[in-house]
Design a protein around this motif. Structure first.
Motif, PDB file in Angstrom:
ATOM      1  N   ALA A   1      -5.523  -0.226  -0.112  1.00 36.20           N
ATOM      2  CA  ALA A   1      -5.573   1.230  -0.206  1.00 36.20           C
ATOM      3  C   ALA A   1      -6.290   1.777   1.018  1.00 36.20           C
ATOM      4  CB  ALA A   1      -6.304   1.662  -1.478  1.00 36.20           C
TER       5      ALA A   1
ATOM      6  N   LEU B   1     -10.177   3.315  -7.860  1.00 33.84           N
ATOM      7  CA  LEU B   1      -9.469   4.414  -7.207  1.00 33.84           C
ATOM      8  C   LEU B   1      -8.804   5.269  -8.260  1.00 33.84           C
ATOM      9  CD1 LEU B   1      -8.745   5.568  -4.431  1.00 33.84           C
ATOM     10  CD2 LEU B   1      -6.725   4.101  -4.429  1.00 33.84           C
TER      11      LEU B   1
ATOM     12  N   ASP C   1      -9.417  11.489  -1.569  1.00 31.88           N
ATOM     13  CA  ASP C   1      -9.181  10.626  -2.725  1.00 31.88           C
ATOM     14  C   ASP C   1     -10.403  10.624  -3.632  1.00 31.88           C
ATOM     15  OD1 ASP C   1      -6.530   9.540  -2.200  1.00 31.88           O
ATOM     16  OD2 ASP C   1      -7.446   8.536  -0.494  1.00 31.88           O
TER      17      ASP C   1
ATOM     18  N   GLY D   1       0.834  -1.185   0.000  1.00 28.52           N
ATOM     19  CA  GLY D   1       0.000   0.000   0.000  1.00 28.52           C
ATOM     20  C   GLY D   1       0.869   1.234   0.000  1.00 28.52           C
TER      21      GLY D   1
ATOM     22  N   ASP E   1      -3.134  -5.975  -2.126  1.00 27.18           N
ATOM     23  CA  ASP E   1      -2.903  -4.565  -2.457  1.00 27.18           C
ATOM     24  C   ASP E   1      -3.970  -3.774  -1.704  1.00 27.18           C
ATOM     25  OD1 ASP E   1      -2.284  -2.148  -3.593  1.00 27.18           O
ATOM     26  OD2 ASP E   1      -2.372  -2.855  -5.664  1.00 27.18           O
TER      27      ASP E   1
ATOM     28  N   GLU F   1      -2.028   9.665 -10.044  1.00 28.91           N
ATOM     29  CA  GLU F   1      -1.782   8.238  -9.844  1.00 28.91           C
ATOM     30  C   GLU F   1      -2.215   7.411 -11.051  1.00 28.91           C
ATOM     31  OE1 GLU F   1      -3.212  10.228  -7.587  1.00 28.91           O
ATOM     32  OE2 GLU F   1      -2.736   9.632  -5.533  1.00 28.91           O
TER      33      GLU F   1
END
Length: 562
Positions: free
Chosen positions: A343, A440, A428, A318, A341, A458
């Motif tokens: 977030a 995301l 975010d 992360g 993974d 990102e």
């Protein structure tokens, strides 16, 4: 049941005193050993008047009635002792970025009003230089000896000597589940902010997944300990610095669930050899890291031979992109493990997850939502339903923080109430997909507005990092007369590669709309990241600003219109 960290740890330690709790270099500390050291530290803090002044029920969400203890430390047993010892004294520890220069350190200690600092001797010169500048000088300095050989600061106590002189009996305190867990944000896009959680809520939000099933449904502490005793004794490796929240959560998951927390011999930098030594030497089962910046050197070391990794069941990541090709590289080499993974943020805890296994192609960017995760509309007025085509703010309700230390306005803005739910919305951007997954998009603070279109840094980084010629990348915006802001990729080129700008654009063009393609690529020897692996966007923006903008009037870039 709701838990205080110190109380749960003490009960676990009493039930299994001989089990390994922390392994670091030549130290192999049992639960009984660590419990004695935690109690001793708590008693040292209490002797200096460090503890609690007001109960949680009497305070506003942005207020703390507990004294704050700064942990200015590299990874090691002292960090976990500092967290648990502070909790046992009913003080609250907080993380300090050990890369901070004097002005940054002074800001942080002033913002927290730190009553005590536990620090490695190597940091004594920086700390000593700012002590007299602080609005309130800490009443206790505990210096942990290290290879630097630095002398004690004036008035400081040697950490080991102080613990040896203190009682190892449990302190005369009554820790509460609503006592604080405090984590400061990284400050890579703005000034660090102290996020105030209760200990019970951070356990539910970010650590519960690693605890025995049913733990939070029991009625007594004894029942909780019985569940923990019956579960596996996992060996846990937090690879990033413990000043990074996700590393703390993995470490707490290990030591509060009866596992062993292990550290590599080298902790002042990423040393892939030392990490593999401890993985295979101690039989690590669960570990975490930070994206490609950790995974690539770890796999480079693995490929040199002589490594096993057969005990690792899960690798968590992360804080930075772990690209699908690098995930696949790990799974090809270690097909028995799963990659989680994850977030989230300091304000939401572990919020989203993407599990990759060797039985299916590795993916990135779309996540399963943890309980309470949602997407909120731009005006903070409604929660968007799955399948709503609009992007919005990633949020979470349920187990979330109280607020930001000392900042009522920011607390109200980041933790609004929508309908009957108080929701954390740290910044975010995301989209709630029809199947319930969450895409995301990126952090709003590093969003680039180019030609009237929002571009998430990102998203561009993830498209670029899959190119074999790019070792690392950070994407930022740069002022542009034509676009208002233009996309700039600051890239570190992989050894043996020299891709041109046109080659890089051609590679990502099938994955991104043309208006999102970088107008410029700035090459650097190494992308600057925090020790926790997070991108330093302020540094990258400075690099972009000091590099002349290319003349786009006669190039193919003139076609890159929104």
């Amino acid at each position: 049941m709701r838990f205080n960290h110190a109380t749960l740890f003490a009960a676990v330690a009493a039930a299994m005193p001989d089990r390994d709790a922390i392994v670091f270099r030549d130290r192999r500390l049992s639960y009984g050993d660590v419990a004695g050291r935690v109690n001793a530290l708590a008693n040292v803090l209490a002797e200096h008047g460090i503890g609690i002044d007001a109960e949680r029920a009497d305070l506003q969400p942005w207020e703390t009635g507990q004294d704050l203890v700064a942990l200015y430390l590299l990874n090691g047993n002292e960090y976990l002792e500092g967290m648990l010892g502070s909790a046992a004294a009913r003080a609250a520890s907080f993380n300090v970025n050990y890369r901070y220069v004097e002005a940054e350190l002074a800001y942080l200690l002033d913002d927290a009003g730190a009553k005590a600092v536990i620090y490695h001797a190597r940091f004594a010169p920086t700390l000593g230089a700012i002590l007299d500048e602080l609005r309130q000088r800490p009443v206790l300095l505990l210096q942990v000896a290290d290879e630097s050989g630095n002398e004690l600061l004036p008035g400081a106590l040697d950490y080991e000597a102080a613990l040896a002189a203190a009682s190892t009996a449990a302190p005369d305190t009554s820790p509460d589940p609503d006592d604080l867990y405090v984590v400061y944000t990284g400050g890579t896009t703005g000034m660090p902010k102290g996020v105030l959680w209760t200990q019970a809520e951070i356990l539910l939000s970010s650590i519960a997944a690693f605890m025995p099933a049913g733990l939070f449904e029991v009625d007594t502490l004894d029942e909780a300990v019985e569940l923990i005793e019956a579960g596996p004794a996992r060996v846990v490796l937090p690879t990033p610095p413990l000043m990074h929240a996700a590393a703390q959560w993995v470490a707490l998951a290990g030591i509060l669930s009866g596992g062993s927390v292990v550290f590599p011999a080298v902790v002042d930098r990423l040393d892939a050899k030392a990490i593999w030594d401890v993985i295979d030497g101690e039989g690590v089962m669960l570990m975490n890291m930070v994206g490609n910046s950790f995974a690539t050197p770890l796999m480079d070391e693995f490929d040199r031979g002589g490594r096993s990794g057969k005990t690792v069941q899960m690798m968590g990541t992360g804080g930075a992109i772990l690209s699908a090709p690098v995930k696949q590289r790990i799974l090809d080499a270690l097909p028995h493990l799963a990659i989680a993974d994850v977030a989230g943020s300091s304000e939401t805890g572990s919020q989203l997850s993407n599990i990759s296994m060797s039985t299916a192609p590795a993916t990135s960017g779309v996540f399963a939502a943890a309980p309470g995760s949602c997407v909120v509309d731009d005006d903070h007025e409604q929660i968007l339903e799955p399948g709503d085509p609009r992007s919005g703010w990633l949020g979470r309700w349920g187990a979330i923080p109280l607020g930001y230390l000392g900042d009522a306005e920011k607390t109200a803005r980041t933790f609004p109430t929508i309908g009957d739910k108080r929701i954390a919305i740290p910044g975010d951007r995301a989209r709630h997909l029809a199947d319930g997954g969450i895409e995301l998009l990126g952090r709003d603070s590093v969003t680039i507005n180019s030609g009237g279109e929002k571009i998430y840094a990102e998203e561009v980084e993830e498209a670029l990092i899959v190119h074999p010629g790019i070792a690392d990348v950070v994407v930022v915006g740069r002022p542009s007369d034509r676009w208002g802001s233009e996309v700039v990729a600051v890239v570190a080129v992989a050894d043996g590669h020299d891709p041109s700008d046109d080659e890089l654009r051609a590679d990502i063009e099938p994955r991104l709309a043309r208006y999102k393609l970088p107008k410029d690529f700035v090459r650097v020897d190494k992308v600057l990241r925090s020790p926790a692996g997070k991108a330093d966007y302020r540094w990258a923006k400075d690099i972009a600003l000091t590099t002349p903008s290319p003349d786009t009037s006669h190039s193919e870039n003139k076609e890159l219109v929104p």
